[in-house]
Scaffold this motif. Structure first.
Motif, PDB file in Angstrom:
ATOM      1  N   ARG A  56       0.838  -1.212   0.000  1.00 56.61           N
ATOM      2  CA  ARG A  56       0.000   0.000   0.000  1.00 56.61           C
ATOM      3  C   ARG A  56       0.868   1.257   0.000  1.00 56.61           C
ATOM      4  NH1 ARG A  56      -4.083   1.546   4.994  1.00 56.61           N
ATOM      5  NH2 ARG A  56      -4.178   3.772   4.588  1.00 56.61           N
ATOM      6  N   LEU A  57       1.920   1.270   0.836  1.00 58.89           N
ATOM      7  CA  LEU A  57       2.801   2.433   0.877  1.00 58.89           C
ATOM      8  C   LEU A  57       3.451   2.685  -0.474  1.00 58.89           C
ATOM      9  CD1 LEU A  57       4.771   2.223   4.267  1.00 58.89           C
ATOM     10  CD2 LEU A  57       2.802   3.654   3.711  1.00 58.89           C
ATOM     11  N   ARG A  59       2.313   1.764  -3.479  1.00 56.07           N
ATOM     12  CA  ARG A  59       1.303   2.241  -4.440  1.00 56.07           C
ATOM     13  C   ARG A  59       0.980   3.714  -4.206  1.00 56.07           C
ATOM     14  NH1 ARG A  59      -1.361  -2.916  -3.055  1.00 56.07           N
ATOM     15  NH2 ARG A  59      -0.943  -4.409  -4.755  1.00 56.07           N
ATOM     16  N   GLU A  60       0.926   4.114  -2.929  1.00 57.67           N
ATOM     17  CA  GLU A  60       0.538   5.491  -2.606  1.00 57.67           C
ATOM     18  C   GLU A  60       1.676   6.490  -2.815  1.00 57.67           C
ATOM     19  OE1 GLU A  60      -0.825   5.267   1.417  1.00 57.67           O
ATOM     20  OE2 GLU A  60      -2.802   4.499   0.874  1.00 57.67           O
ATOM     21  N   ASN A  61       2.906   6.070  -2.506  1.00 57.11           N
ATOM     22  CA  ASN A  61       4.028   7.010  -2.520  1.00 57.11           C
ATOM     23  C   ASN A  61       4.926   6.891  -3.747  1.00 57.11           C
ATOM     24  OD1 ASN A  61       4.135   8.386   0.371  1.00 57.11           O
ATOM     25  ND2 ASN A  61       3.531   6.244   0.665  1.00 57.11           N
ATOM     26  N   TYR A  62       4.972   5.691  -4.334  1.00 59.38           N
ATOM     27  CA  TYR A  62       5.851   5.460  -5.476  1.00 59.38           C
ATOM     28  C   TYR A  62       5.091   4.699  -6.572  1.00 59.38           C
ATOM     29  CZ  TYR A  62       9.038   6.082  -1.477  1.00 59.38           C
ATOM     30  OH  TYR A  62       9.673   6.533  -0.344  1.00 59.38           O
ATOM     31  N   PRO A  63       4.051   5.292  -7.117  1.00 63.02           N
ATOM     32  CA  PRO A  63       3.205   4.565  -8.076  1.00 63.02           C
ATOM     33  C   PRO A  63       3.927   4.155  -9.355  1.00 63.02           C
ATOM     34  CG  PRO A  63       2.638   6.912  -8.025  1.00 63.02           C
ATOM     35  CD  PRO A  63       3.557   6.669  -6.883  1.00 63.02           C
TER      36      PRO A  63
END
Length: 209
Positions: A56-57, A59-63
């Protein structure tokens, strides 16, 4: 998520507070906390929370992440499981180049220009993970940043990350775990001040009773 992971780590004693009987680090510094996130691998429910949280981190921060690279050795398993969940390639960076075979320091295929996220288990002073970042940059990778399970938030670590111009995002942190530990009865509420004093200046032992 920060509180969920904090509760998970405390439950399995991956992070264990003992302010009245400090642990001694290899450097000689006395510490009120012991951290071994490898224990998450042998606790399936906690492991699921951790790996889904790391995904999740990212996907949210380094898509734009194209490859996950684990730190050796603690980050390897977490990078592998998270990469599997995200259907991404994965590799890892050795602490030094092999002295045989192809003498690799980076294991796994990495193309120049690929966008990489480094997976680490914990961040303290930041030295080892920044070495990994530098190895990847020297190999031509574009390091988007770091994800980690836990960070102390030590000043030295924050300064080193800033100097290296690399971002870290963690599932939980020292302050949250200390607060949850007090709420759940692992430590006394007045111990939080002592724990934060240690975190802010590990070489100052005045927090020890």
């Amino acid at each position: 998520m920060e509180k969920l992971i904090a509760k998970d780590l405390l439950k399995i004693h991956a992070v264990f507070f003992r302010p009245d009987e400090p642990f001694t680090w290899a450097s000689g510094i006395k510490s009120p906390v012991y951290c071994d996130n490898r224990l998450t691998l042998t606790a399936p429910e906690v492991r699921a929370d951790v790996e889904n949280g790391l995904a999740r981190l990212i996907r949210e921060n380094y898509p734009d992440a194209e490859v996950l690279m684990g730190t050796s050795t603690a980050g390897i398993a977490h990078a592998a499981i998270t990469a599997h969940l995200m259907n991404l390639p994965m590799g890892y960076v050795r602490s030094g180049a092999k002295d045989h075979g192809r003498q690799n320091q980076i294991e796994g295929r990495l193309e120049k220009g690929q966008k990489v996220v480094v997976v680490e288990d914990l961040i303290s002073t930041g030295g080892s993970v920044i070495e990994v970042v530098n190895v990847l940059r020297d190999a031509g990778a574009q390091v988007l940043g770091i994800v980690s399970i836990f960070t102390y938030g030590m000043r030295k670590g924050l300064e080193r990350l800033a100097e290296a111009n690399v971002k870290n995002v963690s599932l939980t942190n020292f302050d949250v775990i200390a607060q949850v530990a007090a709420e759940e009865g692992y430590i006394q509420p007045d111990d939080i001040r002592r724990l934060i004093a240690f975190r802010n200046n590990p070489s100052d032992e005045s927090w020890i009773k």
